[in-house]
Design a protein around this motif. Structure first.
Motif, mmCIF file in Angstrom:
data_model
loop_
_atom_site.group_PDB
_atom_site.id
_atom_site.type_symbol
_atom_site.label_atom_id
_atom_site.label_comp_id
_atom_site.label_asym_id
_atom_site.label_seq_id
_atom_site.Cartn_x
_atom_site.Cartn_y
_atom_site.Cartn_z
ATOM 1 N N GLU A 33 3.505 18.447 -78.717
ATOM 2 C CA GLU A 33 4.550 18.928 -79.617
ATOM 3 C C GLU A 33 4.512 18.200 -80.957
ATOM 4 O O GLU A 33 4.784 18.788 -81.996
ATOM 5 C CB GLU A 33 5.929 18.745 -78.976
ATOM 6 N N THR A 34 4.208 16.902 -80.917
ATOM 7 C CA THR A 34 4.204 16.081 -82.132
ATOM 8 C C THR A 34 3.089 15.041 -82.026
ATOM 9 O O THR A 34 2.631 14.729 -80.915
ATOM 10 C CB THR A 34 5.536 15.320 -82.298
ATOM 11 N N PRO A 35 2.667 14.476 -83.161
ATOM 12 C CA PRO A 35 1.695 13.373 -83.093
ATOM 13 C C PRO A 35 2.214 12.198 -82.264
ATOM 14 O O PRO A 35 1.446 11.532 -81.573
ATOM 15 C CB PRO A 35 1.503 12.979 -84.558
ATOM 16 N N GLN A 36 3.530 11.954 -82.307
ATOM 17 C CA GLN A 36 4.072 10.843 -81.521
ATOM 18 C C GLN A 36 3.919 11.101 -80.025
ATOM 19 O O GLN A 36 3.613 10.184 -79.267
ATOM 20 C CB GLN A 36 5.535 10.582 -81.869
ATOM 21 N N LYS A 37 4.076 12.348 -79.596
ATOM 22 C CA LYS A 37 3.871 12.669 -78.175
ATOM 23 C C LYS A 37 2.416 12.422 -77.786
ATOM 24 O O LYS A 37 2.143 11.932 -76.692
ATOM 25 C CB LYS A 37 4.249 14.126 -77.892
ATOM 26 N N ALA A 38 1.490 12.743 -78.693
ATOM 27 C CA ALA A 38 0.073 12.475 -78.422
ATOM 28 C C ALA A 38 -0.162 10.976 -78.298
ATOM 29 O O ALA A 38 -0.839 10.514 -77.375
ATOM 30 C CB ALA A 38 -0.790 13.065 -79.540
ATOM 31 N N PHE A 39 0.403 10.208 -79.231
ATOM 32 C CA PHE A 39 0.255 8.756 -79.190
ATOM 33 C C PHE A 39 0.777 8.210 -77.866
ATOM 34 O O PHE A 39 0.108 7.423 -77.195
ATOM 35 C CB PHE A 39 1.012 8.123 -80.366
ATOM 36 N N GLU A 40 1.957 8.661 -77.464
ATOM 37 C CA GLU A 40 2.559 8.186 -76.210
ATOM 38 C C GLU A 40 1.705 8.568 -75.007
ATOM 39 O O GLU A 40 1.568 7.794 -74.065
ATOM 40 C CB GLU A 40 3.978 8.739 -76.072
ATOM 41 N N ASP B 173 -0.724 2.415 -71.016
ATOM 42 C CA ASP B 173 0.018 1.274 -70.491
ATOM 43 C C ASP B 173 1.388 1.122 -71.158
ATOM 44 O O ASP B 173 2.111 0.158 -70.887
ATOM 45 C CB ASP B 173 -0.792 -0.022 -70.599
ATOM 46 N N SER B 174 1.751 2.069 -72.027
ATOM 47 C CA SER B 174 3.070 2.122 -72.678
ATOM 48 C C SER B 174 3.447 0.838 -73.403
ATOM 49 O O SER B 174 4.614 0.462 -73.433
ATOM 50 C CB SER B 174 4.154 2.489 -71.655
ATOM 51 N N ASP B 175 2.444 0.194 -74.021
ATOM 52 C CA ASP B 175 2.756 -1.040 -74.746
ATOM 53 C C ASP B 175 2.959 -0.805 -76.246
ATOM 54 O O ASP B 175 3.154 -1.751 -77.002
ATOM 55 C CB ASP B 175 1.668 -2.098 -74.513
ATOM 56 N N GLY B 176 2.909 0.466 -76.659
ATOM 57 C CA GLY B 176 3.129 0.782 -78.065
ATOM 58 C C GLY B 176 1.900 0.609 -78.937
ATOM 59 O O GLY B 176 1.986 0.676 -80.155
ATOM 60 N N LYS B 177 0.753 0.412 -78.284
ATOM 61 C CA LYS B 177 -0.497 0.226 -79.024
ATOM 62 C C LYS B 177 -1.633 0.908 -78.275
ATOM 63 O O LYS B 177 -1.642 0.929 -77.053
ATOM 64 C CB LYS B 177 -0.810 -1.261 -79.187
ATOM 65 N N LEU B 178 -2.584 1.435 -79.042
ATOM 66 C CA LEU B 178 -3.765 2.034 -78.435
ATOM 67 C C LEU B 178 -4.896 1.015 -78.424
ATOM 68 O O LEU B 178 -5.255 0.465 -79.461
ATOM 69 C CB LEU B 178 -4.201 3.274 -79.223
ATOM 70 N N THR B 179 -5.437 0.783 -77.238
ATOM 71 C CA THR B 179 -6.604 -0.084 -77.096
ATOM 72 C C THR B 179 -7.858 0.729 -77.419
ATOM 73 O O THR B 179 -7.807 1.963 -77.522
ATOM 74 C CB THR B 179 -6.726 -0.611 -75.659
ATOM 75 N N LYS B 180 -8.981 0.054 -77.515
ATOM 76 C CA LYS B 180 -10.238 0.764 -77.746
ATOM 77 C C LYS B 180 -10.478 1.779 -76.627
ATOM 78 O O LYS B 180 -10.884 2.909 -76.889
ATOM 79 C CB LYS B 180 -11.402 -0.219 -77.847
ATOM 80 N N GLY B 181 -10.211 1.403 -75.395
ATOM 81 C CA GLY B 181 -10.393 2.319 -74.262
ATOM 82 C C GLY B 181 -9.496 3.547 -74.354
ATOM 83 O O GLY B 181 -9.922 4.658 -74.033
ATOM 84 N N GLU B 182 -8.266 3.348 -74.782
ATOM 85 C CA GLU B 182 -7.347 4.481 -74.933
ATOM 86 C C GLU B 182 -7.801 5.390 -76.074
ATOM 87 O O GLU B 182 -7.696 6.616 -75.981
ATOM 88 C CB GLU B 182 -5.920 3.972 -75.163
ATOM 89 N N TRP C 279 1.764 2.601 -83.539
ATOM 90 C CA TRP C 279 2.247 3.904 -83.981
ATOM 91 C C TRP C 279 2.158 4.059 -85.498
ATOM 92 O O TRP C 279 1.716 5.092 -85.997
ATOM 93 C CB TRP C 279 3.672 4.141 -83.482
ATOM 94 N N GLU C 280 2.540 3.054 -86.261
ATOM 95 C CA GLU C 280 2.485 3.150 -87.728
ATOM 96 C C GLU C 280 1.042 3.323 -88.204
ATOM 97 O O GLU C 280 0.772 4.115 -89.117
ATOM 98 C CB GLU C 280 3.124 1.914 -88.379
ATOM 99 N N GLU C 281 0.119 2.612 -87.594
ATOM 100 C CA GLU C 281 -1.289 2.733 -87.958
ATOM 101 C C GLU C 281 -1.836 4.105 -87.560
ATOM 102 O O GLU C 281 -2.621 4.718 -88.287
ATOM 103 C CB GLU C 281 -2.097 1.605 -87.311
ATOM 104 N N PHE C 282 -1.403 4.604 -86.406
ATOM 105 C CA PHE C 282 -1.802 5.941 -85.944
ATOM 106 C C PHE C 282 -1.298 6.993 -86.916
ATOM 107 O O PHE C 282 -2.033 7.910 -87.290
ATOM 108 C CB PHE C 282 -1.246 6.173 -84.533
ATOM 109 N N LYS C 283 -0.043 6.856 -87.353
ATOM 110 C CA LYS C 283 0.526 7.801 -88.314
ATOM 111 C C LYS C 283 -0.283 7.799 -89.608
ATOM 112 O O LYS C 283 -0.507 8.853 -90.204
ATOM 113 C CB LYS C 283 1.980 7.465 -88.650
ATOM 114 N N ALA C 284 -0.708 6.634 -90.060
ATOM 115 C CA ALA C 284 -1.503 6.536 -91.288
ATOM 116 C C ALA C 284 -2.834 7.273 -91.113
ATOM 117 O O ALA C 284 -3.291 7.960 -92.033
ATOM 118 C CB ALA C 284 -1.743 5.076 -91.650
ATOM 119 N N ALA C 285 -3.451 7.162 -89.941
ATOM 120 C CA ALA C 285 -4.704 7.859 -89.678
ATOM 121 C C ALA C 285 -4.472 9.369 -89.659
ATOM 122 O O ALA C 285 -5.233 10.126 -90.253
ATOM 123 C CB ALA C 285 -5.304 7.392 -88.359
#
Length: 89
Positions: free
Chosen positions: A20-27, A32-41, A77-83
């Motif tokens: 539905e939204t980029p934030q849903k994709a990020f989530e 691991d729901s830590d608010g950050k994407l690892t290289k593996g994720e 999330w902020e870095e993901f939004k910038a990308a």
């Protein structure tokens, strides 16, 4: 179209078609729901965006290098939004 534009377009298509939204994709990819994407994720996101296996490792490293502003080798999330903001509508 550059390789970067092509990859970002594939990510945009994935997000648009499956979330539905980029934030849903990020989530979703933040398994691991830590608010950050690892290289593996990020590699999993690229796999789902149909980026070839050969490129996934390279691209995930380059995405982190290019968008990780706080130097923690993760994408928050902020870095993901910038990308995502770089993607042409």
């Amino acid at each position: 179209m550059t390789t970067e534009e092509s990859i970002l377009n594939k990510i945009q298509i994935l997000i648009t078609n499956h979330f539905e939204t980029p934030q849903k994709a990020f989530e979703f990819f933040d398994t691991d729901s830590d608010g950050k994407l690892t290289k593996g994720e990020i590699v999993q996101l690229l796999k789902d965006a149909e980026i070839s296996g050969f490129l996934r490792g390279i691209v995930s490293t380059k995405l982190i290098e290019g968008y990780d502003k706080n130097g923690d080798d993760l994408i928050d999330w902020e870095e993901f939004k910038a990308a995502i903001a770089k993607i042409k509508p």
